[in-house]
Design an enzyme around this catalytic site. Structure first.
Site, PDB file in Angstrom:
ATOM      1  N   LYS A  81       0.827  -1.205   0.000  1.00  0.00           N
ATOM      2  CA  LYS A  81       0.000   0.000   0.000  1.00  0.00           C
ATOM      3  C   LYS A  81       0.863   1.256   0.000  1.00  0.00           C
ATOM      4  CE  LYS A  81      -1.964   3.486   2.387  1.00  0.00           C
ATOM      5  NZ  LYS A  81      -1.414   4.377   3.444  1.00  0.00           N
ATOM      6  N   ASP A 115      -6.326   0.756   0.888  1.00  0.00           N
ATOM      7  CA  ASP A 115      -6.217   1.080   2.305  1.00  0.00           C
ATOM      8  C   ASP A 115      -7.507   0.626   2.994  1.00  0.00           C
ATOM      9  OD1 ASP A 115      -8.041   2.964   1.379  1.00  0.00           O
ATOM     10  OD2 ASP A 115      -7.514   4.349   2.961  1.00  0.00           O
TER      11      ASP A 115
END
Length: 227
Positions: A126, A145
């Site tokens: 991420k 996320d």
DNA sequence: CTCCCGATAT
DNA sequence: ATATCAGGAG
């Protein structure tokens, strides 16, 4: 002659269209002025609000300049400078270690490949995707996320649970030219309306196409989503 | 899987 | 009092 859109593809395009209308200026909300600051801000943002990260980095980025400053500072001092951020002891270690690697292995520059970025301490897929997209203009995936994970599932765009599985699943149905926008739109929507605890479905522009919308008993509590 | 871990909203 | 916040390491 294109092949007809599968339901999930059409759903994804409709979601993007509506949210772009709702949040036309949706973009990254972390503040930074170079790639190193971007990397540090994203590391700090794990399980912490961007608002708080921005408040802390304002002081942090005034005190520390290049990677040498972070690599040479006493780790306890760095941790104290981060003491209102979640997991500040861990993150102080990540930042110090990453700064050392950037100096010793990458000639002082923040790497521009997924493999090199994820080798840095505190940098997973991420964080690496955010740095690639906003630091290097490289879009090779979708940032997943907590907001993207939660809302993509609520909208029925994916049934996967792990971010590593959600990302390739979304990449098949979200048009590639809006991969970066997709994340920002869902984050803005997640903060304003489709919150984790108490989503405001009455004021949601996606309510009529959302299988989890309050009042629709089809899917709601299925598969452990808190709903 | 657990641990990390302060500020804020509910 | 408790859940949640631009997750990642061990």
């Amino acid at each position: 002659m294109g092949t007809p859109l599968e339901p999930r593809d059409a759903q994804a395009e409709e979601v993007v269209d509506r949210l772009m209308e709702e949040y036309p200026d949706s973009t990254i909300s972390l503040r930074y002025s170079n790639r190193l600051e971007l990397l540090i801000a994203v590391i700090l943002s794990a399980q912490c609000t961007d608002e708080r990260v921005n408040k802390e980095t304002e002081h942090l980025f005034a005190k520390y300049d290049g990677p040498e400053d972070y690599a040479s500072v006493d780790e306890e001092e760095l941790a104290e400078d981060l003491n209102s951020i979640t997991y500040y002891n861990s993150k102080a270690g990540y930042i110090k270690s990453s700064a050392r690697d950037i100096i010793e292995k990458h000639d002082g520059e923040v790497p521009d490949t997924m493999d090199e970025l994820t080798e840095l301490s505190g940098v997973g897929r991420k964080t690496a995707n955010v740095v690639l997209q906003h630091g290097h203009d490289v879009v090779e995936g979708i940032v997943v996320d907590t907001h993207v994970q939660r809302i993509s599932r609520r909208l029925g765009l994916t049934e996967e649970k792990r971010p590593e599985a959600i990302e390739p699943d979304l990449m098949e149905i979200v048009p590639e030219d809006v991969w970066q926008q997709y994340t920002h739109l869902l984050i803005d929507h997640g903060r304003a309306t489709c919150t984790a605890r108490n989503p405001d479905c009455d004021d949601c522009v996606l309510a009529d196409i959302c299988p989890s919308e309050k009042g629709d008993s089809d899917i709601d509590l299925a598969s452990g989503e808190a709903w």
